[in-house]
Design a protein around this motif. Structure first.
Motif, PDB file in Angstrom:
ATOM      1  N   ALA A 127      14.730   7.239  -6.511  1.00  0.00           N
ATOM      2  CA  ALA A 127      14.857   6.406  -8.173  1.00  0.00           C
ATOM      3  C   ALA A 127      15.859   5.686  -8.084  1.00  0.00           C
ATOM      4  N   VAL A 128      15.309   3.893  -8.795  1.00  0.00           N
ATOM      5  CA  VAL A 128      15.335   2.523  -8.230  1.00  0.00           C
ATOM      6  C   VAL A 128      14.835   2.516 -10.100  1.00  0.00           C
ATOM      7  N   LYS A 129      15.612   0.701 -10.090  1.00  0.00           N
ATOM      8  CA  LYS A 129      15.214   0.372 -11.443  1.00  0.00           C
ATOM      9  C   LYS A 129      14.308  -1.044 -11.033  1.00  0.00           C
ATOM     10  N   ALA A 130      13.182  -0.778 -11.385  1.00  0.00           N
ATOM     11  CA  ALA A 130      12.398  -1.381 -10.723  1.00  0.00           C
ATOM     12  C   ALA A 130      11.715  -2.736 -11.858  1.00  0.00           C
ATOM     13  N   VAL A 131      12.075  -3.855 -11.283  1.00  0.00           N
ATOM     14  CA  VAL A 131      12.324  -5.541 -11.671  1.00  0.00           C
ATOM     15  C   VAL A 131      10.429  -5.723 -11.547  1.00  0.00           C
ATOM     16  N   ALA A 135       8.152   4.946   2.244  1.00  0.00           N
ATOM     17  CA  ALA A 135       8.511   5.155   0.131  1.00  0.00           C
ATOM     18  C   ALA A 135      10.141   4.096  -0.249  1.00  0.00           C
ATOM     19  N   ALA A 136      11.295   4.219   0.836  1.00  0.00           N
ATOM     20  CA  ALA A 136      12.495   3.397   0.672  1.00  0.00           C
ATOM     21  C   ALA A 136      12.143   1.808   1.034  1.00  0.00           C
ATOM     22  N   ALA A 137      11.176   1.568   1.597  1.00  0.00           N
ATOM     23  CA  ALA A 137      10.983   0.709   1.662  1.00  0.00           C
ATOM     24  C   ALA A 137      10.548  -0.292   0.324  1.00  0.00           C
ATOM     25  N   ALA A 138       9.420   0.517   0.357  1.00  0.00           N
ATOM     26  CA  ALA A 138       8.833   0.459  -1.525  1.00  0.00           C
ATOM     27  C   ALA A 138      10.097  -0.139  -2.479  1.00  0.00           C
ATOM     28  N   ALA A 139      10.554   1.106  -2.564  1.00  0.00           N
ATOM     29  CA  ALA A 139      11.502   0.933  -3.188  1.00  0.00           C
ATOM     30  C   ALA A 139      12.522   0.020  -3.425  1.00  0.00           C
ATOM     31  N   LEU A 140      12.949  -0.204  -2.144  1.00  0.00           N
ATOM     32  CA  LEU A 140      14.113  -1.482  -2.562  1.00  0.00           C
ATOM     33  C   LEU A 140      13.079  -2.775  -2.316  1.00  0.00           C
ATOM     34  N   THR A 182       0.103   6.738  -2.632  1.00  0.00           N
ATOM     35  CA  THR A 182       1.254   6.380  -3.538  1.00  0.00           C
ATOM     36  C   THR A 182       0.413   6.054  -4.739  1.00  0.00           C
ATOM     37  N   LEU A 183       1.934   7.002  -5.664  1.00  0.00           N
ATOM     38  CA  LEU A 183       1.567   7.143  -7.016  1.00  0.00           C
ATOM     39  C   LEU A 183       2.543   7.020  -7.800  1.00  0.00           C
ATOM     40  N   GLY A 184       3.286   5.894  -6.975  1.00  0.00           N
ATOM     41  CA  GLY A 184       4.428   4.817  -8.037  1.00  0.00           C
ATOM     42  C   GLY A 184       5.447   5.658  -7.953  1.00  0.00           C
ATOM     43  N   PRO A 185       5.751   6.163  -9.524  1.00  0.00           N
ATOM     44  CA  PRO A 185       7.711   6.556  -9.941  1.00  0.00           C
ATOM     45  C   PRO A 185       7.271   8.084  -9.643  1.00  0.00           C
ATOM     46  N   ARG A 186       6.222   8.448  -9.153  1.00  0.00           N
ATOM     47  CA  ARG A 186       5.500  10.005  -9.210  1.00  0.00           C
ATOM     48  C   ARG A 186       5.596  10.475  -7.950  1.00  0.00           C
ATOM     49  N   GLY A 187       5.550   9.351  -7.042  1.00  0.00           N
ATOM     50  CA  GLY A 187       5.896  10.194  -5.622  1.00  0.00           C
ATOM     51  C   GLY A 187       5.085   9.819  -4.733  1.00  0.00           C
ATOM     52  N   VAL A 188       5.255  10.327  -3.794  1.00  0.00           N
ATOM     53  CA  VAL A 188       3.774  10.050  -2.376  1.00  0.00           C
ATOM     54  C   VAL A 188       3.056  11.825  -2.151  1.00  0.00           C
ATOM     55  N   ARG A 189       1.778  11.799  -2.061  1.00  0.00           N
ATOM     56  CA  ARG A 189       1.061  13.056  -1.574  1.00  0.00           C
ATOM     57  C   ARG A 189       0.140  12.368  -0.407  1.00  0.00           C
ATOM     58  N   TRP A 190       0.227  13.279   0.369  1.00  0.00           N
ATOM     59  CA  TRP A 190      -0.561  13.476   1.442  1.00  0.00           C
ATOM     60  C   TRP A 190      -1.169  15.024   2.605  1.00  0.00           C
ATOM     61  N   LYS A 191      -2.585  14.571   2.851  1.00  0.00           N
ATOM     62  CA  LYS A 191      -2.265  15.674   3.303  1.00  0.00           C
ATOM     63  C   LYS A 191      -3.297  15.930   5.337  1.00  0.00           C
TER      64      LYS A 191
END
Length: 312
Positions: free
Chosen positions: A247-251, A282-287, A224-233
């Motif tokens: 794209a969310v406003k992190a508080v 990723a959506a859960a984390a963004a919320l 997990t790369l924070g605002p740079r998304g997620v990569r996996w293999k």
């Protein structure tokens, strides 16, 4: 422990077992981090439960899973608070040991106006003095999640999961390289933070680090790369896959990684494929990042489904 106050879950919901760290977090909200050591006023303070396993347990319960937490706290006031707090959010705590004479893990968490945080932790000795994990409590699990803070418990849990054919997942946060390498070799999914992957495979690219985890024995390696998304293999697939962040406003980013792990475990338990499960997580984390108050204010399943339905 009395009546559970958290969201009740139906008996057919997936069962997730989280093994590892529970901590008492003293959280301070500040405007910005100072350039040098000084006295810094806090705009708010709260005392909450923390620790990777405890946070993931609460987050998974909020998303509708049946959850058990396995770890250890002291018989001090912090341990009493943690046991009550986690249980009150719908988590089965019969596997959370109260170790006589031991001290619980305590953290100071400082969060700035941009949602970034620094954590200062005194881990205590409860996990080090804990009794061995009783794997009979893991029976019926659909997913077993471990973190590196309780190595003895994590190793036993991962061996049990492999022998029982149960999906297993490592929360690969920043920890000693040897610990991460040991656990990654035993876990089906190794899900690293960016700093965790850098410790696991220092001095190499993200792609090379993921490949090293696969070579060590894991089946799917994720970072997990924070605002740079997620990569996996995935093992046997030459491609490195990625998704962008929402794209969310992190508080408040505190606990976002734990919410990600909980969401991923639930999605996999419910049969979602790799991309769909990672997007769900990723959506859960963004919320979560849009809300203060730790994982107890993370999304429930209805909120997460509604958020995903609105995405293009």
């Amino acid at each position: 422990m009395g009546e559970i106050q958290g969201t009740q879950t139906p008996a057919h919901s997936p069962r997730i077992s989280t093994v590892g760290h529970a901590a008492l977090d003293h959280c301070f909200a500040i405007e910005q981090f100072p350039a040098q050591p000084t006295k810094t006023p806090a705009q708010a303070y709260r005392m909450v439960s923390g620790g990777m396993a405890a946070n993931a347990a609460i987050a998974a319960a909020r998303l509708g899973a049946r959850v058990g937490l396995f770890g250890a706290v002291g018989d001090d006031e912090a341990g009493q608070f943690l046991a009550r707090r986690v249980h009150s959010h719908g988590v089965d705590c019969q596997g959370l040991q109260r170790v006589p004479g031991a001290t619980s893990s305590i953290s100071a968490v400082v969060i700035d106006a941009n949602g970034e945080r620094q954590i200062f932790n005194c881990r205590g000795d409860a996990l080090r003095r804990a009794l061995p994990l009783d794997v009979s409590y893991l029976q019926g699990s659909d997913v077993v999640m471990v973190d590196p803070r309780w190595m003895a418990g994590a190793i036993v849990a991962l061996h049990w999961a492999r022998s029982a054919g149960v999906l297993s997942m490592l929360d690969g946060d920043l920890s000693p390289q040897e610990d991460l390498q040991t656990l990654s070799a035993l876990a089906d999914w190794s899900v690293f933070s960016e700093s965790g992957l850098a410790e696991f495979a220092p001095g190499v690219s993200v792609e090379a680090g993921l490949q090293q985890a696969l070579d060590a024995g894991t089946q799917v390696a994720v970072v997990t790369l924070g605002p740079r998304g997620v990569r996996w293999k995935r093992r046997g697939d030459d491609a490195v896959h990625s998704i962008a962040s929402f794209a969310v406003k992190a508080v408040d980013t505190n606990g976002a990684g734990d919410v990600f792990h909980a969401g991923l475990a639930l999605a996999l338990a419910q049969g979602q494929d790799d991309r769909a499960a990672i997007r769900f997580a990723a959506a859960a984390a963004a919320l979560k990042c849009q809300r203060t108050g730790g994982v107890v204010n993370g999304p429930d399943r209805a909120e997460l489904d509604q958020f995903l339905a609105l995405q293009s």
